[in-house]
Design a protein around this motif. Sequence first.
Motif, PDB file in Angstrom:
ATOM      1  N   ALA A 100       1.029  -1.125   0.107  1.00 42.33           N
ATOM      2  CA  ALA A 100      -0.032  -0.102  -0.049  1.00 42.33           C
ATOM      3  C   ALA A 100       0.821   1.202   0.061  1.00 42.33           C
ATOM      4  CB  ALA A 100      -1.120   0.064   1.206  1.00 42.33           C
ATOM      5  N   THR A 101       2.060   1.021   0.580  1.00 42.71           N
ATOM      6  CA  THR A 101       2.952   2.404   0.657  1.00 42.71           C
ATOM      7  C   THR A 101       3.324   2.898  -0.716  1.00 42.71           C
ATOM      8  OG1 THR A 101       3.979   1.151   2.626  1.00 42.71           O
ATOM      9  CG2 THR A 101       5.262   2.963   1.598  1.00 42.71           C
ATOM     10  N   GLU A 102       3.416   1.962  -1.749  1.00 36.81           N
ATOM     11  CA  GLU A 102       3.776   2.524  -3.131  1.00 36.81           C
ATOM     12  C   GLU A 102       2.637   3.145  -3.537  1.00 36.81           C
ATOM     13  OE1 GLU A 102       5.005   1.944  -7.446  1.00 36.81           O
ATOM     14  OE2 GLU A 102       3.195   1.405  -6.421  1.00 36.81           O
ATOM     15  N   SER A 201      -8.099   7.033   0.061  1.00 36.59           N
ATOM     16  CA  SER A 201      -8.886   6.203   1.165  1.00 36.59           C
ATOM     17  C   SER A 201      -7.795   5.114   1.489  1.00 36.59           C
ATOM     18  CB  SER A 201     -10.245   5.956   0.795  1.00 36.59           C
ATOM     19  OG  SER A 201     -10.778   5.376   2.180  1.00 36.59           O
ATOM     20  N   ASP A 202      -6.941   5.171   2.535  1.00 41.41           N
ATOM     21  CA  ASP A 202      -6.343   4.141   3.031  1.00 41.41           C
ATOM     22  C   ASP A 202      -6.901   2.880   3.697  1.00 41.41           C
ATOM     23  OD1 ASP A 202      -4.288   2.615   4.389  1.00 41.41           O
ATOM     24  OD2 ASP A 202      -2.909   4.210   4.731  1.00 41.41           O
ATOM     25  N   ASP A 203      -7.306   1.922   3.060  1.00 39.69           N
ATOM     26  CA  ASP A 203      -7.992   1.087   3.594  1.00 39.69           C
ATOM     27  C   ASP A 203      -7.353  -0.530   4.064  1.00 39.69           C
ATOM     28  OD1 ASP A 203     -10.109   2.966   3.074  1.00 39.69           O
ATOM     29  OD2 ASP A 203     -10.904   1.967   1.233  1.00 39.69           O
ATOM     30  N   VAL A 204      -6.388  -0.233   4.352  1.00 37.94           N
ATOM     31  CA  VAL A 204      -5.590  -1.551   4.399  1.00 37.94           C
ATOM     32  C   VAL A 204      -6.175  -2.518   5.410  1.00 37.94           C
ATOM     33  CG1 VAL A 204      -3.199  -0.397   3.634  1.00 37.94           C
ATOM     34  CG2 VAL A 204      -3.517  -0.561   6.008  1.00 37.94           C
ATOM     35  N   TYR A 205      -6.790  -1.864   6.397  1.00 36.72           N
ATOM     36  CA  TYR A 205      -7.336  -2.849   7.422  1.00 36.72           C
ATOM     37  C   TYR A 205      -8.972  -2.899   7.147  1.00 36.72           C
ATOM     38  CZ  TYR A 205      -2.906  -1.409   9.844  1.00 36.72           C
ATOM     39  OH  TYR A 205      -1.590  -1.270   9.935  1.00 36.72           O
ATOM     40  N   GLU A 206      -9.225  -2.801   6.080  1.00 35.19           N
ATOM     41  CA  GLU A 206     -10.624  -2.941   5.640  1.00 35.19           C
ATOM     42  C   GLU A 206     -11.447  -4.364   6.235  1.00 35.19           C
ATOM     43  OE1 GLU A 206     -11.461  -3.618   1.360  1.00 35.19           O
ATOM     44  OE2 GLU A 206      -9.281  -4.120   1.247  1.00 35.19           O
ATOM     45  N   SER A 232      -5.462  -0.936  -0.637  1.00 38.39           N
ATOM     46  CA  SER A 232      -5.650  -1.987   0.534  1.00 38.39           C
ATOM     47  C   SER A 232      -4.225  -2.715   0.202  1.00 38.39           C
ATOM     48  CB  SER A 232      -6.586  -2.926   0.290  1.00 38.39           C
ATOM     49  OG  SER A 232      -6.954  -3.857   1.356  1.00 38.39           O
ATOM     50  N   SER A 233      -4.059  -3.671   1.174  1.00 40.12           N
ATOM     51  CA  SER A 233      -2.746  -4.225   1.212  1.00 40.12           C
ATOM     52  C   SER A 233      -2.827  -5.799   1.465  1.00 40.12           C
ATOM     53  CB  SER A 233      -2.108  -3.726   2.581  1.00 40.12           C
ATOM     54  OG  SER A 233      -0.809  -4.533   2.945  1.00 40.12           O
ATOM     55  N   PHE A 234      -2.448  -6.570   0.720  1.00 41.83           N
ATOM     56  CA  PHE A 234      -2.367  -8.068   0.912  1.00 41.83           C
ATOM     57  C   PHE A 234      -1.480  -8.434   2.189  1.00 41.83           C
ATOM     58  CE2 PHE A 234      -3.235  -8.080  -3.730  1.00 41.83           C
ATOM     59  CZ  PHE A 234      -4.484  -8.800  -3.748  1.00 41.83           C
ATOM     60  N   GLY A 235      -0.605  -7.634   2.591  1.00 41.53           N
ATOM     61  CA  GLY A 235       0.234  -7.943   3.499  1.00 41.53           C
ATOM     62  C   GLY A 235      -0.328  -8.033   4.844  1.00 41.53           C
ATOM     63  N   LYS A 236      -1.479  -7.139   5.111  1.00 46.63           N
ATOM     64  CA  LYS A 236      -2.313  -7.063   6.218  1.00 46.63           C
ATOM     65  C   LYS A 236      -3.215  -8.273   6.193  1.00 46.63           C
ATOM     66  CE  LYS A 236      -0.190  -3.339   7.228  1.00 46.63           C
ATOM     67  NZ  LYS A 236       0.766  -3.188   8.221  1.00 46.63           N
ATOM     68  N   THR A 237      -3.895  -8.241   5.180  1.00 47.21           N
ATOM     69  CA  THR A 237      -5.099  -9.229   4.946  1.00 47.21           C
ATOM     70  C   THR A 237      -4.608 -10.687   5.006  1.00 47.21           C
ATOM     71  OG1 THR A 237      -6.226  -7.936   3.656  1.00 47.21           O
ATOM     72  CG2 THR A 237      -7.229  -9.865   3.653  1.00 47.21           C
TER      73      THR A 237
HETATM   74  N1  PMP Z   1      -1.147   2.530   5.601  1.00 53.11           N
HETATM   75  C1  PMP Z   1      -1.270   2.144   7.038  1.00 53.11           C
HETATM   76  C2  PMP Z   1      -2.434   2.765   7.936  1.00 53.11           C
HETATM   77  C3  PMP Z   1      -0.656   0.928   7.583  1.00 53.11           C
HETATM   78  O1  PMP Z   1      -0.727   0.691   8.611  1.00 53.11           O
HETATM   79  C4  PMP Z   1       0.356   0.576   6.770  1.00 53.11           C
HETATM   80  C5  PMP Z   1       1.074  -0.503   7.190  1.00 53.11           C
HETATM   81  N2  PMP Z   1       1.017  -1.303   7.704  1.00 53.11           N
HETATM   82  C6  PMP Z   1       0.315   0.920   5.197  1.00 53.11           C
HETATM   83  C7  PMP Z   1      -0.469   1.769   4.795  1.00 53.11           C
HETATM   84  C8  PMP Z   1       1.351   0.186   4.469  1.00 53.11           C
HETATM   85  O2  PMP Z   1       1.049  -1.114   3.914  1.00 53.11           O
HETATM   86  P1  PMP Z   1       2.204  -2.009   3.022  1.00 53.11           P
HETATM   87  O3  PMP Z   1       2.682  -2.864   4.046  1.00 53.11           O
HETATM   88  O4  PMP Z   1       1.111  -2.773   2.373  1.00 53.11           O
HETATM   89  O5  PMP Z   1       2.805  -0.963   2.296  1.00 53.11           O
END
Ligand code: PMP
Length: 386
Positions: A100-102, A201-206, A232-237
């Motif tokens: 999600a960072t990128e 909208s940063d929904d990584v914890y959706e 969103s982020s596959f890392g979290k999910t």
């Molecule tokens: N946004 C939020 C709110 C996060 O907590 C995080 C990381 N945990 C990120 C973005 C980045 O996610 P990613 O590790 O997929 O880059």
Amino acid sequence: MTNDSLIQPGKFPGTGTTIFTVMSKMAQDHGAINLAQGFPEFDGPPLLRERVAWHMANGHNQYAPLAGVPGLQQQIAAMIFELYGSVVNPGRQITVTPGATEAIFCAVTACVHPGDEVIVFDPAYDTYEPSVELNGGVTRHIPMAYPDFRIDWQRVADQINDRTRLIILNNPHNPTGSVWWEDDIESLRRVIDGSNILLVSDDVYEHITFDGRKHLSLLSYPDLAERAFCISSFGKTYHVTGWRLGYCVAPESLMREFLKIHQFINFSTNAPLQYAFADFIEADPGHHARLAAFYEEKRNTFNKLMNESRFRLKPSAGTFFQLADYSAISDEPDTEFATRLTRDYKVAVIPVSVFYQRPPSQHIVRFCFAKHDETLGQAAERLQAL
Ligand code: PMP
Ligand code: GLN
């Protein structure tokens, strides 16, 4: 002349290393339990890891298409339809990114011109402001207040002017664990009505919301989705933060601009992982739906353990984080308290003041409870000694 002076003046004079890296290193140096940086203590699902190995062994090792592997884009589109009732074009509206960072950086870069104003809400995740500033934008910080950490929409309305280009939203919210209510959607709608303001909208914890709460995605609201980059982020999910995989969903016109940036930052995203995710989501489409219950149990376990301590917990409605007030224990600033906790009590936490432009006078740290119960138990035992 030293090499050091060749690079001066640097682009980011006031910026150091991120708090997550600092605290993880401190945890390692002191042999502490790391409840600081947010990462799960569990590996991804075995089938997912098997599929990665399979694709690596079977010739999926070259560049993926710019926006992503079609099979994965289709799985993401299906998930979005199932969860949010929204039909998105997989090939034209979804880009798979290295985390999600990128995606956040690309979305901000695609929108922000020098001098544009961008609204963020403090405590704000630490990549937002640098992404804005590297593009010559100006960040406007609006604090969310303890203990509810809801957005004060009147302050947002007061802040908006004709230079406001973008609002960066984060729901469920890191670090506070707050989750939007339906009236937040209404308020957002009201404050941007009649403007050209875009939304990230940063929904990584959706998928991680508790107590029956549901994630309200902008994708469910066509009038908001038409101006939003949803990330969103596959890392979290899928418990694989180290794989660096996420995605962005946006209307075609916005996605075209996003891709112009993405192609020059990363070109495309790790191919075998994308093929593996396409297989895995097809084989186990319910994984994301089980996540909330899994983490709700972790939260409850951690809360129960911590109720035996002198920390006062702020209920977490989502994410895998928990804020705790330590004013009954100490009046040290949170950075000092976090250092002492790591060094003397062998539990690393995140000081919350670093996420503010103007830190309020509060004594709060963040715990990550995405850990095995034994780890949480061990940490709580140490924290009960304070
Ligand atoms: N946004 C939020 C709110 C996060 O907590 C995080 C990381 N945990 C990120 C973005 C980045 O996610 P990613 O590790 O997929 O880059
Ligand atoms: N998002 C994670 C957290 O909030 C950390 C991610 C990172 O270290 N870049 O702890």
